[in-house]
Structure formats: C-alpha cells, structure tokens
Scaffold this motif. Sequence first.
Motif, PDB file in Angstrom:
ATOM      1  N   SER A 100      15.665  29.400 -53.679  1.00  0.00           N
ATOM      2  CA  SER A 100      14.614  29.292 -52.673  1.00  0.00           C
ATOM      3  C   SER A 100      14.624  30.525 -51.777  1.00  0.00           C
ATOM      4  CB  SER A 100      14.797  27.991 -51.891  1.00  0.00           C
ATOM      5  OG  SER A 100      13.628  27.630 -51.204  1.00  0.00           O
ATOM      6  N   ASN A 104      14.279  34.552 -52.690  1.00  0.00           N
ATOM      7  CA  ASN A 104      13.369  35.541 -52.108  1.00  0.00           C
ATOM      8  C   ASN A 104      14.142  36.757 -51.601  1.00  0.00           C
ATOM      9  OD1 ASN A 104      11.893  32.669 -50.805  1.00  0.00           O
ATOM     10  ND2 ASN A 104      10.805  33.945 -52.274  1.00  0.00           N
ATOM     11  N   GLN A 107      15.433  38.752 -54.620  1.00  0.00           N
ATOM     12  CA  GLN A 107      14.343  39.541 -55.217  1.00  0.00           C
ATOM     13  C   GLN A 107      14.109  40.823 -54.434  1.00  0.00           C
ATOM     14  OE1 GLN A 107      10.579  37.403 -56.213  1.00  0.00           O
ATOM     15  NE2 GLN A 107      11.719  35.585 -55.589  1.00  0.00           N
ATOM     16  N   GLU A 108      14.053  40.698 -53.111  1.00  0.00           N
ATOM     17  CA  GLU A 108      13.778  41.863 -52.275  1.00  0.00           C
ATOM     18  C   GLU A 108      14.927  42.869 -52.342  1.00  0.00           C
ATOM     19  OE1 GLU A 108      11.713  44.454 -49.869  1.00  0.00           O
ATOM     20  OE2 GLU A 108      11.031  42.692 -50.987  1.00  0.00           O
ATOM     21  N   SER A 125      12.401  29.273 -56.581  1.00  0.00           N
ATOM     22  CA  SER A 125      11.902  30.198 -55.561  1.00  0.00           C
ATOM     23  C   SER A 125      10.560  30.741 -56.019  1.00  0.00           C
ATOM     24  CB  SER A 125      12.897  31.347 -55.370  1.00  0.00           C
ATOM     25  OG  SER A 125      12.421  32.287 -54.434  1.00  0.00           O
ATOM     26  N   THR A 126       9.683  31.012 -55.069  1.00  0.00           N
ATOM     27  CA  THR A 126       8.409  31.592 -55.445  1.00  0.00           C
ATOM     28  C   THR A 126       8.576  33.067 -55.796  1.00  0.00           C
ATOM     29  OG1 THR A 126       6.064  31.636 -54.877  1.00  0.00           O
ATOM     30  CG2 THR A 126       7.608  32.386 -53.181  1.00  0.00           C
ATOM     31  N   TRP A 127       7.553  33.631 -56.377  1.00  0.00           N
ATOM     32  CA  TRP A 127       7.521  35.006 -56.852  1.00  0.00           C
ATOM     33  C   TRP A 127       7.053  35.891 -55.708  1.00  0.00           C
ATOM     34  CZ3 TRP A 127       3.353  36.353 -61.083  1.00  0.00           C
ATOM     35  CH2 TRP A 127       3.517  37.666 -61.543  1.00  0.00           C
ATOM     36  N   ASN A 128       7.955  36.694 -55.150  1.00  0.00           N
ATOM     37  CA  ASN A 128       7.612  37.504 -53.977  1.00  0.00           C
ATOM     38  C   ASN A 128       6.383  38.368 -54.187  1.00  0.00           C
ATOM     39  OD1 ASN A 128       9.914  36.508 -52.753  1.00  0.00           O
ATOM     40  ND2 ASN A 128      10.891  38.500 -52.456  1.00  0.00           N
ATOM     41  N   THR A 192      10.829  33.036 -44.427  1.00  0.00           N
ATOM     42  CA  THR A 192      10.666  33.008 -45.884  1.00  0.00           C
ATOM     43  C   THR A 192       9.293  33.563 -46.277  1.00  0.00           C
ATOM     44  OG1 THR A 192      12.098  31.065 -46.029  1.00  0.00           O
ATOM     45  CG2 THR A 192      10.725  31.543 -47.929  1.00  0.00           C
ATOM     46  N   THR A 193       8.269  33.186 -45.552  1.00  0.00           N
ATOM     47  CA  THR A 193       6.915  33.614 -45.919  1.00  0.00           C
ATOM     48  C   THR A 193       6.726  35.117 -45.767  1.00  0.00           C
ATOM     49  OG1 THR A 193       5.978  33.254 -43.690  1.00  0.00           O
ATOM     50  CG2 THR A 193       6.022  31.366 -45.185  1.00  0.00           C
ATOM     51  N   LEU A 195       8.574  37.373 -46.839  1.00  0.00           N
ATOM     52  CA  LEU A 195       9.063  38.056 -48.039  1.00  0.00           C
ATOM     53  C   LEU A 195       8.033  38.032 -49.174  1.00  0.00           C
ATOM     54  CD1 LEU A 195      12.684  36.641 -47.901  1.00  0.00           C
ATOM     55  CD2 LEU A 195      12.049  39.044 -47.578  1.00  0.00           C
ATOM     56  N   VAL A 196       6.969  37.263 -48.998  1.00  0.00           N
ATOM     57  CA  VAL A 196       5.917  37.180 -50.012  1.00  0.00           C
ATOM     58  C   VAL A 196       4.930  38.314 -49.767  1.00  0.00           C
ATOM     59  CG1 VAL A 196       4.072  35.772 -50.976  1.00  0.00           C
ATOM     60  CG2 VAL A 196       6.204  34.686 -50.217  1.00  0.00           C
TER      61      VAL A 196
END
Length: 276
Positions: A100, A104, A107-108, A125-128, A192-193, A195-196
């Motif tokens: 999660s 993120n 990924q970063e 986890s979502t895809w950044n 968290t948001t 990082l998208v």
Amino acid sequence: MLNLTGVLDRGHARLRYRDLPGPRGPVVFTHGAGMDHSMFDSQVLDLHGAGYRVVTWDLRGHGASTLAGDVRFEAAAALADLAALLDHLALDRPVLVGHSLGGNLSQEFVRRHPRAVRGLVVLDSTWNTGPLTLVERLLLPLAAPVLALVPASGLPARLARASAVTPAGVAACEAAFTAMPKRRFLDVWRATTTLVAPDPDYRTPVPLALVRGEHDRTGNIAAAMPRWARSDGVREYVVADAGHVVTVDAPERTARLLRDIIAGWETDERNEAGTA
C-alpha cells in the motif's frame, strides 16, 4: 511480533528497525498506512529462514517509530527516511517489498534510484505513474475528507473491515489502526495521494512483481494493477481469499509467493551473468 532492535534518529522522527543477517541478498519490507512492521512477520521470518538478509521497519509515526507531535506526516520525509535507512545499513542493491503506502514509497524510490535496487515487489498498492480515469481523478482527493467524517471511535474497526477479510486479519488491522490518532492517519492518507503522478512514458526499470488480494477493494488497486501488469509486461499475482492486507489474510501463501519471486530473480540474474 519481531522486536525492532535498531534505532535511526531523523531529527523530528526516530525510526525503529530490525536487520536480520543472512548470506543471500537483502530484502527490505515497508508497511502500509496505519499499519506497522508486524504485518510482515510471517514473510520476514520465511525469507530469513531461506538465508536472505531481511530488514523490516516502522515508518515515522507508526508502530515503534516516533514523530514529534507538532510535525505532520509527509510522503517526502518518509521517502527520505527509506533512503537514509538503506544508506545507514549499507545495503547493496536490496529487493524492496512495499505494501500500500509502502508500495507507493518503494515505487518512487526505484524511480529516483533505479541502480540502487535489485527488484521491486508491490503488494496491494496503486500504480503511481499509471493513467487515471476521470472518475479516479475525481475520487482521489475525496478519500481523506470522507474518512474525516467518520467518528474517531469507529474509524479503526471500519478501516479494518475494509482492509482484511479473515477474522485474524481484521483483528490485526484493527489493533494497528487503533494505535494511531485519527489526525495522523488522515495526514498519512493524504500523503499517499501525493505519490500518484501519472507519467505515460515511465516503465519500471528493475524486475517487478505485482501482488494483490482477490478481494482488495481499496481505491483503484483492483483496476489499476492489471493495467500496470500489461503496461510493464509482468505477471500480476492474485492471492485467493485475501483482502487489501494480503500478508495477514494469507500469511503463509504470501510468504511462499514472495520467496519464489525473489529466488526466480536470483536465478535469472545468475543466468544472465553466465551468458555475458
């Protein structure tokens, strides 16, 4: 729960970690929002038992890691913490495993330091950098305000039921969420948001594995992860009978899966070295 015996001071934050030695390559676990290192206990012990050097830690303001009361949780600071921890332990190209928010952040980190990492495993986890639909763009900034409307007394139980599907998983999640004040959890969620950041030209430059629970309904993960797998040309692993926190809903199966993924990368790396 594994005891975190290491301490790394980061000014306003004090990070607690555990470094389990092993002859095989290092693996670093980073947990999700509101959780702590214990969500990975089964997987950490399994990989350490297989000979890997394994590092597990608590993000600032989570679990045993502290954060000064007047300091807000920010993704940039948490990312800097991860970099500082890897440097502090002098880890040579670790595999990063992130769940999660931890996914993120991982990924970063890979995006910024691709040569410093051997591989990336992203759990639930979502895809950044993936594209967002119109609906996803509209919903992304609304999650924190909606959660803010939930009374603090009922928030941990509500989040736990949304995160896990097994009784043991729900209990573990509720215990972790109860330990974090509502104000800080909302800060973490907002972080968290940040990082998208969609980037249609970006592809993960290291070996990548994507794992999610069959019943994960958090955000756009169930929709975004298959798109991500197709875009990067990798396999998506869906763990049956598990929710968002796949490591506590299906601990043994997730441990075996991670061990197989990482061991497969080692084999591929040896084969490539042999043919070079």
